[in-house]
Design a protein around this motif. Structure first.
Motif, PDB file in Angstrom:
ATOM      1  N   MET A 197      35.579  21.593  50.629  1.00  8.47           N
ATOM      2  CA  MET A 197      36.478  22.718  50.637  1.00  8.47           C
ATOM      3  C   MET A 197      37.424  22.662  51.837  1.00  8.47           C
ATOM      4  N   GLN A 198      36.866  22.391  52.990  1.00  9.02           N
ATOM      5  CA  GLN A 198      37.683  22.384  54.198  1.00  9.02           C
ATOM      6  C   GLN A 198      38.766  21.306  54.127  1.00  9.02           C
ATOM      7  N   VAL A 199      38.427  20.141  53.614  1.00 11.10           N
ATOM      8  CA  VAL A 199      39.398  19.060  53.473  1.00 11.10           C
ATOM      9  C   VAL A 199      40.496  19.467  52.504  1.00 11.10           C
ATOM     10  N   THR A 200      40.116  20.112  51.422  1.00 12.35           N
ATOM     11  CA  THR A 200      41.091  20.565  50.433  1.00 12.35           C
ATOM     12  C   THR A 200      42.103  21.516  51.062  1.00 12.35           C
ATOM     13  N   VAL A 201      41.623  22.450  51.868  1.00 12.23           N
ATOM     14  CA  VAL A 201      42.511  23.407  52.531  1.00 12.23           C
ATOM     15  C   VAL A 201      43.387  22.683  53.554  1.00 12.23           C
ATOM     16  N   GLN A 202      42.814  21.754  54.291  1.00 12.82           N
ATOM     17  CA  GLN A 202      43.581  21.013  55.286  1.00 12.82           C
ATOM     18  C   GLN A 202      44.678  20.171  54.634  1.00 12.82           C
ATOM     19  N   GLN A 203      44.467  19.789  53.378  1.00 10.82           N
ATOM     20  CA  GLN A 203      45.475  19.019  52.650  1.00 10.82           C
ATOM     21  C   GLN A 203      46.612  19.902  52.143  1.00 10.82           C
ATOM     22  N   GLY A 204      46.510  21.202  52.389  1.00 10.28           N
ATOM     23  CA  GLY A 204      47.580  22.107  51.995  1.00 10.28           C
ATOM     24  C   GLY A 204      47.411  22.748  50.638  1.00 10.28           C
ATOM     25  N   ARG A 243      44.699  26.532  46.088  1.00 15.58           N
ATOM     26  CA  ARG A 243      43.836  26.966  44.985  1.00 15.58           C
ATOM     27  C   ARG A 243      42.599  26.078  44.947  1.00 15.58           C
ATOM     28  N   ILE A 244      41.448  26.728  44.833  1.00 12.87           N
ATOM     29  CA  ILE A 244      40.182  25.997  44.810  1.00 12.87           C
ATOM     30  C   ILE A 244      39.300  26.619  43.744  1.00 12.87           C
ATOM     31  N   LEU A 245      38.643  25.787  42.962  1.00  9.32           N
ATOM     32  CA  LEU A 245      37.672  26.254  41.985  1.00  9.32           C
ATOM     33  C   LEU A 245      36.300  25.806  42.465  1.00  9.32           C
ATOM     34  N   LEU A 246      35.394  26.761  42.652  1.00 10.49           N
ATOM     35  CA  LEU A 246      34.042  26.469  43.094  1.00 10.49           C
ATOM     36  C   LEU A 246      33.087  26.795  41.954  1.00 10.49           C
ATOM     37  N   ARG A 279      45.242  36.897  50.432  1.00  9.16           N
ATOM     38  CA  ARG A 279      44.592  37.417  49.231  1.00  9.16           C
ATOM     39  C   ARG A 279      43.689  36.333  48.664  1.00  9.16           C
ATOM     40  N   ILE A 280      42.524  36.757  48.206  1.00  8.43           N
ATOM     41  CA  ILE A 280      41.570  35.826  47.619  1.00  8.43           C
ATOM     42  C   ILE A 280      41.031  36.446  46.342  1.00  8.43           C
ATOM     43  N   LEU A 281      41.072  35.703  45.262  1.00 11.16           N
ATOM     44  CA  LEU A 281      40.547  36.168  43.979  1.00 11.16           C
ATOM     45  C   LEU A 281      39.128  35.650  43.821  1.00 11.16           C
TER      46      LEU A 281
END
Length: 68
Positions: free
Chosen positions: A1-8, A11-14, A41-43
């Motif tokens: 997750m952290q890498v995904t956010v750092q890549q800019g 949107r993330i599906l967990l 905002r976070i859905l």
């Protein structure tokens, strides 16, 4: 997750199996995302009313982490 956010990515599906602590994980992630200032905002989407109520109860009990 952290890498995904750092890549800019913004949107993330967990997806996790039953009983693996999804609510605790997402609570920690939401806290980190909001503290970073990048997300405003976070859905949090659930597929059953009971799951929504359980998450709401856990989030409400953890409100001290989101204040200030």
């Amino acid at each position: 997750m952290q890498v995904t956010v750092q890549q800019g990515k913004d949107r993330i599906l967990l997806a996790m199996a039953t009983g693996t602590g999804k609510t605790r994980v997402i609570l920690a992630l939401i806290y980190r995302f909001l503290k970073s200032g990048r997300f405003h905002r976070i859905l949090y989407l659930v597929d059953r009313n009971t799951l929504g109520k359980q998450a709401f109860d856990k989030f409400s009990g953890s409100s001290r982490f989101f204040v200030g």
